[in-house]
Design a protein around this motif. Structure first.
Motif, PDB file in Angstrom:
ATOM      1  N   PRO A   1      21.255  58.586  47.060  1.00 41.98           N
ATOM      2  CA  PRO A   1      22.431  58.272  46.253  1.00 41.98           C
ATOM      3  C   PRO A   1      22.732  56.785  46.124  1.00 41.98           C
ATOM      4  N   VAL A   2      22.135  55.967  46.990  1.00 41.09           N
ATOM      5  CA  VAL A   2      22.390  54.525  46.975  1.00 41.09           C
ATOM      6  C   VAL A   2      21.057  53.800  47.088  1.00 41.09           C
ATOM      7  N   LEU A   3      20.974  52.653  46.434  1.00 43.29           N
ATOM      8  CA  LEU A   3      19.767  51.836  46.496  1.00 43.29           C
ATOM      9  C   LEU A   3      20.149  50.398  46.801  1.00 43.29           C
ATOM     10  N   GLY A   4      19.402  49.780  47.701  1.00 42.73           N
ATOM     11  CA  GLY A   4      19.543  48.353  47.935  1.00 42.73           C
ATOM     12  C   GLY A   4      18.334  47.617  47.369  1.00 42.73           C
ATOM     13  N   ILE A   5      18.571  46.469  46.743  1.00 42.46           N
ATOM     14  CA  ILE A   5      17.500  45.575  46.311  1.00 42.46           C
ATOM     15  C   ILE A   5      17.779  44.245  46.989  1.00 42.46           C
ATOM     16  N   TRP A   6      16.778  43.709  47.719  1.00 47.09           N
ATOM     17  CA  TRP A   6      17.070  42.535  48.551  1.00 47.09           C
ATOM     18  C   TRP A   6      15.864  41.631  48.699  1.00 47.09           C
ATOM     19  N   SER A   7      16.164  40.344  48.759  1.00 41.23           N
ATOM     20  CA  SER A   7      15.232  39.316  49.194  1.00 41.23           C
ATOM     21  C   SER A   7      16.096  38.253  49.865  1.00 41.23           C
ATOM     22  N   PRO A   8      15.596  37.536  50.859  1.00 44.09           N
ATOM     23  CA  PRO A   8      16.451  36.627  51.620  1.00 44.09           C
ATOM     24  C   PRO A   8      17.123  35.573  50.743  1.00 44.09           C
ATOM     25  N   ALA A   9      18.414  35.388  50.947  1.00 40.82           N
ATOM     26  CA  ALA A   9      19.178  34.439  50.144  1.00 40.82           C
ATOM     27  C   ALA A   9      18.660  33.017  50.326  1.00 40.82           C
TER      28      ALA A   9
ATOM     29  N   LYS B   1      13.917  39.882  36.534  1.00 37.75           N
ATOM     30  CA  LYS B   1      13.081  38.919  37.257  1.00 37.75           C
ATOM     31  C   LYS B   1      13.757  38.521  38.564  1.00 37.75           C
ATOM     32  N   PRO B   2      13.075  38.656  39.702  1.00 39.60           N
ATOM     33  CA  PRO B   2      13.647  38.171  40.963  1.00 39.60           C
ATOM     34  C   PRO B   2      13.853  36.654  40.899  1.00 39.60           C
ATOM     35  N   SER B   3      14.915  36.185  41.533  1.00 40.37           N
ATOM     36  CA  SER B   3      15.195  34.756  41.545  1.00 40.37           C
ATOM     37  C   SER B   3      16.104  34.432  42.721  1.00 40.37           C
ATOM     38  N   VAL B   4      16.185  33.152  43.045  1.00 39.86           N
ATOM     39  CA  VAL B   4      17.097  32.710  44.106  1.00 39.86           C
ATOM     40  C   VAL B   4      18.527  33.074  43.736  1.00 39.86           C
ATOM     41  N   GLU B   5      18.876  32.903  42.462  1.00 38.74           N
ATOM     42  CA  GLU B   5      20.238  33.181  42.016  1.00 38.74           C
ATOM     43  C   GLU B   5      20.581  34.665  42.146  1.00 38.74           C
ATOM     44  N   LEU B   6      19.612  35.520  41.884  1.00 38.33           N
ATOM     45  CA  LEU B   6      19.858  36.961  41.912  1.00 38.33           C
ATOM     46  C   LEU B   6      20.338  37.425  43.280  1.00 38.33           C
ATOM     47  N   PHE B   7      19.785  36.825  44.342  1.00 43.12           N
ATOM     48  CA  PHE B   7      20.112  37.270  45.705  1.00 43.12           C
ATOM     49  C   PHE B   7      20.991  36.258  46.452  1.00 43.12           C
ATOM     50  N   ALA B   8      21.673  35.412  45.694  1.00 39.67           N
ATOM     51  CA  ALA B   8      22.505  34.372  46.317  1.00 39.67           C
ATOM     52  C   ALA B   8      23.633  34.964  47.154  1.00 39.67           C
ATOM     53  N   GLU B   9      24.097  36.169  46.790  1.00 36.64           N
ATOM     54  CA  GLU B   9      25.171  36.822  47.542  1.00 36.64           C
ATOM     55  C   GLU B   9      24.652  38.024  48.322  1.00 36.64           C
ATOM     56  N   ASP B  10      23.413  37.905  48.826  1.00 37.99           N
ATOM     57  CA  ASP B  10      22.808  38.951  49.646  1.00 37.99           C
ATOM     58  C   ASP B  10      22.287  40.088  48.764  1.00 37.99           C
ATOM     59  N   ALA B  11      22.189  41.278  49.321  1.00 32.68           N
ATOM     60  CA  ALA B  11      21.571  42.412  48.640  1.00 32.68           C
ATOM     61  C   ALA B  11      22.392  42.865  47.441  1.00 32.68           C
ATOM     62  N   LEU B  12      21.693  43.488  46.493  1.00 36.91           N
ATOM     63  CA  LEU B  12      22.355  44.196  45.403  1.00 36.91           C
ATOM     64  C   LEU B  12      22.578  45.636  45.857  1.00 36.91           C
ATOM     65  N   ILE B  13      23.813  46.094  45.848  1.00 36.02           N
ATOM     66  CA  ILE B  13      24.156  47.453  46.272  1.00 36.02           C
ATOM     67  C   ILE B  13      24.396  48.278  45.012  1.00 36.02           C
ATOM     68  N   LEU B  14      23.529  49.254  44.770  1.00 30.48           N
ATOM     69  CA  LEU B  14      23.547  50.018  43.523  1.00 30.48           C
ATOM     70  C   LEU B  14      23.912  51.477  43.805  1.00 30.48           C
ATOM     71  N   GLU B  15      24.952  51.956  43.130  1.00 27.81           N
ATOM     72  CA  GLU B  15      25.422  53.330  43.274  1.00 27.81           C
ATOM     73  C   GLU B  15      25.459  54.006  41.899  1.00 27.81           C
ATOM     74  N   ASP B  16      25.689  55.320  41.881  1.00 22.52           N
ATOM     75  CA  ASP B  16      25.730  56.084  40.628  1.00 22.52           C
ATOM     76  C   ASP B  16      24.497  55.767  39.787  1.00 22.52           C
ATOM     77  N   LEU B  17      23.339  55.933  40.365  1.00 22.27           N
ATOM     78  CA  LEU B  17      22.088  55.448  39.789  1.00 22.27           C
ATOM     79  C   LEU B  17      21.652  56.268  38.577  1.00 22.27           C
ATOM     80  N   PRO B  18      21.341  55.607  37.449  1.00 20.45           N
ATOM     81  CA  PRO B  18      20.821  56.310  36.289  1.00 20.45           C
ATOM     82  C   PRO B  18      19.298  56.357  36.272  1.00 20.45           C
ATOM     83  N   TYR B  19      18.681  56.270  37.423  1.00 19.02           N
ATOM     84  CA  TYR B  19      17.223  56.260  37.553  1.00 19.02           C
ATOM     85  C   TYR B  19      16.876  56.675  38.971  1.00 19.02           C
ATOM     86  N   ASN B  20      15.646  57.137  39.194  1.00 17.67           N
ATOM     87  CA  ASN B  20      15.189  57.418  40.561  1.00 17.67           C
ATOM     88  C   ASN B  20      13.782  56.878  40.800  1.00 17.67           C
TER      89      ASN B  20
END
Length: 312
Positions: free
Chosen positions: A256-264, A217-236
């Motif tokens: 090879p890399v995915l960012g998930i982001w919403s403004p902090a 679930k997206p939330s303020v807490e989830l993006f409190a430290e900016d984007a989520l930087i995801l590597e070695d992805l087990p999904y596409n």
């Protein structure tokens, strides 16, 4: 604005940045792209080139000389030329100039194409027009509307590999969705995200709990430290799921890399799902352009091609 459409979908673009600005279901009228309200974020789907994220200290070193670029590079703020438009497809081109070579030491041709069928395919093509090896990164930054407060991010783990399970009393440092409890054991799954510090990647990571179905679930807490930087992805495939549990939008990619982001701190009504062929520098990186992690290189005359798909 430039538009393409078929029987089901209509998409709109601006030549500034070759940016996707609208994707509408013609039957329901639903708009899937964020509107670009600057109160939250004034962009919609910028193309990140020739850098994804940041150079350390906004600086790269190539052939003994320093070059300075702001976050995500200059393509998103450049005027592209429309080189082809059909009913259901359009292509934009950006060519290097004396101005781009002040901040990026290579000649290039960048073509961004969009094609509508059952989904919208976003295509990137980079050509090295130098007589030397060219180094670059490229990525997407599309922002999608959340339908309501019960929208979930859905990581389709079985699209590439099995879900990572943690059968213990818990996952240290995990936050996010609650896992199912079976026989007193926590069988929740998790994703591991890199943590940014002032726009560069620190050596810290965090484990974010997701449900066994891959929901977060997206939330303020989830993006409190900016984007989520995801590597070695087990999904596409990463989707957005509504309150009924049904996916209403999917992003499919082979990056090879995915960012998930919403403004902090803003509880924004959108989330970005960002396939990247590149990544921001680490905080201790040596700034050498040719040694950037996940960077791409092309020999003279060579071409790079990649794509991702938005399905609704």
């Amino acid at each position: 604005m430039y538009y393409i459409e078929n029987d089901r979908l209509k998409a709109g673009f601006e030549s500034h940045g070759a940016e996707l600005r609208s994707l509408v279901d013609k039957e329901t009228g639903e708009e899937y792209m964020w509107c670009g309200d600057p109160a939250f974020w004034g962009r919609v789907s910028p193309v990140l080139f020739p850098v994804v994220g940041n150079y350390k200290d906004k600086t790269s070193i190539y052939d003994g000389k320093e070059y300075h670029l702001s976050q995500h590079g200059f393509a998103r703020d450049s005027e592209f030329e429309v080189i082809e438009q059909k009913d259901a497809s359009i292509s934009f081109r950006l060519i290097s100039s004396d101005k781009t070579k002040e901040v990026y030491p290579f000649d290039f041709e960048l073509i961004i194409s969009y094609e509508l069928a059952d989904s919208l395919m976003v295509k990137w093509e980079v050509k090295n027009t130098n007589d030397k090896t060219m180094y670059f990164s490229i990525g997407g930054h599309p922002a999608f509307n959340l339908r309501n407060d019960e929208t979930y991010i859905h990581f389709e783990m079985d699209s590439k590999a099995d879900v990572m399970d943690n059968e213990s009393t818990g996952v240290d440092g995990a936050d996010g969705a609650d896992g199912d409890n079976h026989d007193g054991k926590n069988t929740e799954s998790y994703i591991v995200a890199g943590i940014l510090e002032d726009g560069t990647l620190s050596d810290r990571t965090k484990q974010i709990a997701i449900t066994q179905d891959g929901l977060l679930k997206p939330s303020v807490e989830l993006f409190a430290e900016d984007a989520l930087i995801l590597e070695d992805l087990p999904y596409n495939v990463v989707a957005l799921s509504d309150a009924t549990g049904k996916d209403y939008l999917k992003v499919s990619f082979d990056a090879p890399v995915l960012g998930i982001w919403s403004p902090a701190g803003k509880n924004a009504p959108f989330v970005c799902i960002e396939p990247w062929f590149g990544r921001t520098d680490r905080t201790d990186f040596n700034m050498k352009l040719e040694e950037r992690e996940y960077g791409n290189k092309l020999g003279p005359g060579e071409r790079f091609a990649a794509s991702y798909t938005i399905s609704v």
